[in-house]
Design a protein around this motif. Structure first.
Motif, PDB file in Angstrom:
ATOM      1  N   LEU A   1       1.033  -1.141   0.029  1.00 20.97           N
ATOM      2  CA  LEU A   1       0.040   0.079   0.251  1.00 20.97           C
ATOM      3  C   LEU A   1       0.969   1.194   0.068  1.00 20.97           C
ATOM      4  N   GLU A   2       1.725   1.099   0.824  1.00 21.29           N
ATOM      5  CA  GLU A   2       2.783   2.509   1.038  1.00 21.29           C
ATOM      6  C   GLU A   2       3.457   2.778  -0.369  1.00 21.29           C
ATOM      7  N   ARG A   3       3.915   1.602  -1.003  1.00 20.82           N
ATOM      8  CA  ARG A   3       4.559   1.652  -2.112  1.00 20.82           C
ATOM      9  C   ARG A   3       3.777   2.144  -3.589  1.00 20.82           C
ATOM     10  N   GLY A   4       2.358   2.203  -3.063  1.00 20.99           N
ATOM     11  CA  GLY A   4       1.514   2.340  -4.101  1.00 20.99           C
ATOM     12  C   GLY A   4       1.107   1.326  -5.297  1.00 20.99           C
ATOM     13  N   GLU A   5       1.363   0.191  -4.738  1.00 22.42           N
ATOM     14  CA  GLU A   5       1.129  -0.996  -5.495  1.00 22.42           C
ATOM     15  C   GLU A   5      -0.478  -1.603  -5.242  1.00 22.42           C
ATOM     16  N   ILE A   6      -1.099  -0.995  -4.138  1.00 22.67           N
ATOM     17  CA  ILE A   6      -2.465  -1.449  -3.950  1.00 22.67           C
ATOM     18  C   ILE A   6      -3.040  -0.177  -3.848  1.00 22.67           C
ATOM     19  N   SER A   7      -4.590  -0.274  -4.196  1.00 20.30           N
ATOM     20  CA  SER A   7      -5.248   1.159  -4.054  1.00 20.30           C
ATOM     21  C   SER A   7      -5.567   1.335  -2.652  1.00 20.30           C
ATOM     22  N   ARG A   8      -5.263   2.652  -2.326  1.00 17.99           N
ATOM     23  CA  ARG A   8      -5.577   3.156  -0.790  1.00 17.99           C
ATOM     24  C   ARG A   8      -7.046   2.932  -0.609  1.00 17.99           C
ATOM     25  N   SER A   9      -8.217   3.255  -1.565  1.00 16.70           N
ATOM     26  CA  SER A   9      -9.502   3.352  -1.475  1.00 16.70           C
ATOM     27  C   SER A   9      -9.916   1.821  -1.161  1.00 16.70           C
ATOM     28  N   ARG A  10      -9.408   0.960  -1.773  1.00 20.55           N
ATOM     29  CA  ARG A  10      -9.900  -0.508  -1.643  1.00 20.55           C
ATOM     30  C   ARG A  10      -9.256  -0.977  -0.336  1.00 20.55           C
ATOM     31  N   TYR A  11      -7.972  -0.569   0.083  1.00 21.01           N
ATOM     32  CA  TYR A  11      -7.448  -1.003   1.402  1.00 21.01           C
ATOM     33  C   TYR A  11      -8.327  -0.242   2.520  1.00 21.01           C
ATOM     34  N   GLU A  12      -8.757   0.806   2.283  1.00 19.45           N
ATOM     35  CA  GLU A  12      -9.648   1.651   3.525  1.00 19.45           C
ATOM     36  C   GLU A  12     -10.720   0.757   3.599  1.00 19.45           C
ATOM     37  N   ASN A  13     -11.412   0.414   2.604  1.00 18.77           N
ATOM     38  CA  ASN A  13     -12.684  -0.128   2.453  1.00 18.77           C
ATOM     39  C   ASN A  13     -12.477  -1.500   3.287  1.00 18.77           C
ATOM     40  N   TYR A  14     -11.620  -2.203   2.868  1.00 15.50           N
ATOM     41  CA  TYR A  14     -11.286  -3.538   3.480  1.00 15.50           C
ATOM     42  C   TYR A  14     -11.225  -3.386   4.969  1.00 15.50           C
ATOM     43  N   VAL A  15     -10.407  -2.512   5.750  1.00 19.68           N
ATOM     44  CA  VAL A  15     -10.273  -2.235   6.967  1.00 19.68           C
ATOM     45  C   VAL A  15     -11.777  -1.922   7.684  1.00 19.68           C
ATOM     46  N   GLN A  16     -12.192  -0.999   6.952  1.00 17.49           N
ATOM     47  CA  GLN A  16     -13.634  -0.728   7.535  1.00 17.49           C
ATOM     48  C   GLN A  16     -14.555  -1.739   7.555  1.00 17.49           C
ATOM     49  N   LEU A  17     -14.535  -2.684   6.697  1.00 18.80           N
ATOM     50  CA  LEU A  17     -15.245  -3.911   6.586  1.00 18.80           C
ATOM     51  C   LEU A  17     -14.903  -4.777   7.726  1.00 18.80           C
ATOM     52  N   TYR A  18     -13.452  -4.882   7.679  1.00 15.03           N
ATOM     53  CA  TYR A  18     -12.928  -5.852   8.760  1.00 15.03           C
ATOM     54  C   TYR A  18     -13.494  -5.368  10.128  1.00 15.03           C
ATOM     55  N   LYS A  19     -13.353  -4.209  10.474  1.00 14.49           N
ATOM     56  CA  LYS A  19     -13.452  -3.716  11.702  1.00 14.49           C
ATOM     57  C   LYS A  19     -15.054  -3.887  12.187  1.00 14.49           C
ATOM     58  N   GLU A  20     -16.090  -3.855  10.898  1.00 17.12           N
ATOM     59  CA  GLU A  20     -17.538  -4.106  11.321  1.00 17.12           C
ATOM     60  C   GLU A  20     -17.681  -5.521  11.520  1.00 17.12           C
ATOM     61  N   LEU A  21     -16.961  -6.304  10.848  1.00 16.89           N
ATOM     62  CA  LEU A  21     -17.143  -7.728  11.084  1.00 16.89           C
ATOM     63  C   LEU A  21     -16.639  -8.234  12.474  1.00 16.89           C
ATOM     64  N   ALA A  22     -15.500  -7.506  12.763  1.00 20.05           N
ATOM     65  CA  ALA A  22     -15.152  -7.791  14.508  1.00 20.05           C
ATOM     66  C   ALA A  22     -15.961  -7.277  15.237  1.00 20.05           C
ATOM     67  N   GLU A  23     -16.594  -6.178  15.220  1.00 21.83           N
ATOM     68  CA  GLU A  23     -17.578  -5.775  16.034  1.00 21.83           C
ATOM     69  C   GLU A  23     -18.606  -6.782  16.183  1.00 21.83           C
ATOM     70  N   LYS A  24     -19.161  -7.076  14.798  1.00 20.68           N
ATOM     71  CA  LYS A  24     -20.489  -7.934  14.905  1.00 20.68           C
ATOM     72  C   LYS A  24     -20.345  -9.218  15.883  1.00 20.68           C
ATOM     73  N   LYS A  25     -19.047  -9.636  15.830  1.00 24.34           N
ATOM     74  CA  LYS A  25     -18.538 -11.131  16.639  1.00 24.34           C
ATOM     75  C   LYS A  25     -18.757 -10.615  18.189  1.00 24.34           C
ATOM     76  N   ARG A  26     -18.612  -9.397  18.543  1.00 22.23           N
ATOM     77  CA  ARG A  26     -18.546  -9.060  19.849  1.00 22.23           C
ATOM     78  C   ARG A  26     -19.949  -9.037  20.534  1.00 22.23           C
ATOM     79  N   TYR A  27     -21.027  -8.763  19.811  1.00 16.26           N
ATOM     80  CA  TYR A  27     -22.321  -8.643  20.408  1.00 16.26           C
ATOM     81  C   TYR A  27     -23.346  -9.902  20.008  1.00 16.26           C
TER      82      TYR A  27
END
Length: 292
Positions: free
Chosen positions: A266-292
């Motif tokens: 990502l830092e080398r510009g080889e992965i889209s920052r938009s795609r990565y940020e959406n991945y992280v947001q989805l990951y956090k949502e899935l992690a939160e879902k498992k807590r409740y």
């Protein structure tokens, strides 16, 4: 007689047969007893009750090649997700949610950016750069100028395609522009369905050519990933795969760990920052879902 269910509502199933048109059918009681519900997209056998009125009974559901959870349809070959290149600006988070949802259900997705006549060369290149490594085919189209129309027609031909996208992106104009390539058969279908007095918004298949169906997908703006585990998410971001071997930790989530190959790319510009940020947001949502 056999055909394909193109709409189901209020206990009626509208079955399209290539030779004889559309039949308004009920499903036999055996389906309720066996707790099997016919779905839009099902290939079925039916008994004709009245040939003149085009009524019948669905007697058998033929084996399904797949069944989507949301929307609840069967035998979809592919999905076509349409966003505007500009005006309105594409919502990449919503797009990535759709891509993950379809891939989770093992449906290939084609990404279509419409209204490209309004976009600059730089804007079009940016869209291809973001999704060119996503593992999905990317089409640039314009219903107004005909850009990409022939390629889109080829992609649709011979398939049952779920068409999705937010409002205002030119979905209807784009599909209607295919009339120069494909003979639309919406008239008789609409007439028969309207005669049934069922006008609630549901999934509906429209036959646009031989063995070629499209389905407008309702509920596009409410995509949830209830069944997905957070550990599975990275497999739906194809561009991550070649860098995961560089991660220090086995099972790296690519969100907070040090020495992460995906974050380095990502830092080398080889992965889209938009795609990565959406991945992280989805990951956090899935992690939160498992807590409740």
């Amino acid at each position: 007689m056999q055909g394909k269910i193109i709409k189901g509502i209020g206990g009626f199933y509208y079955v399209h047969t290539p030779e004889h048109g559309i039949y308004e059918c009920r499903a036999k009681g055996i389906f309720r007893k066996e707790k099997v519900k016919p779905l839009v997209g099902d290939q079925v056998s039916m008994d004709v009750i009245d040939q003149g009125e085009h009524t019948g009974n669905v007697t058998e559901i033929l084996p399904r090649k797949n069944q989507l959870i949301r929307p609840a349809v069967a035998n979809i070959d592919q999905a076509l997700v349409i966003f505007a290149a500009v005006s309105p600006k594409p919502n990449f988070n919503l797009l990535d949610r759709f891509l993950v949802t379809m891939e989770y259900q093992q449906v290939d997705t084609v990404i279509c950016f419409n209204k490209c006549d309004l976009a600059t060369e730089e804007e079009k290149k940016a869209l291809v750069d973001i999704y060119g490594q996503s593992g999905h085919k990317v089409l640039l189209t314009s219903a107004k100028t005909g850009l990409g129309r022939e390629a889109l027609g080829q992609i649709l031909r011979g398939c049952t395609t779920a068409v999705a996208g937010p409002s205002g992106v030119g979905k209807s104009s784009l599909i209607n522009s295919l009339q120069t390539e494909i003979q639309m058969e919406t008239g008789s279908i609409s007439e028969k369905i309207e005669r049934g007095k069922h006008t609630t918004r549901h999934s509906q298949l429209i036959c646009i050519a031989e063995e070629t169906y499209i389905m407008d997908t309702p509920g596009f703006s409410t995509l949830y990933l209830e069944q997905l585990e957070k550990e599975e998410l990275s497999r739906y971001f194809a561009e991550f795969a070649s860098y995961e071997g560089e991660c220090r930790f086995l099972g790296c989530s690519h969100s907070h760990e040090p020495d992460c190959g995906v974050k380095a790319a990502l830092e080398r510009g080889e992965i889209s920052r938009s795609r990565y940020e959406n991945y992280v947001q989805l990951y956090k949502e899935l992690a939160e879902k498992k807590r409740y």
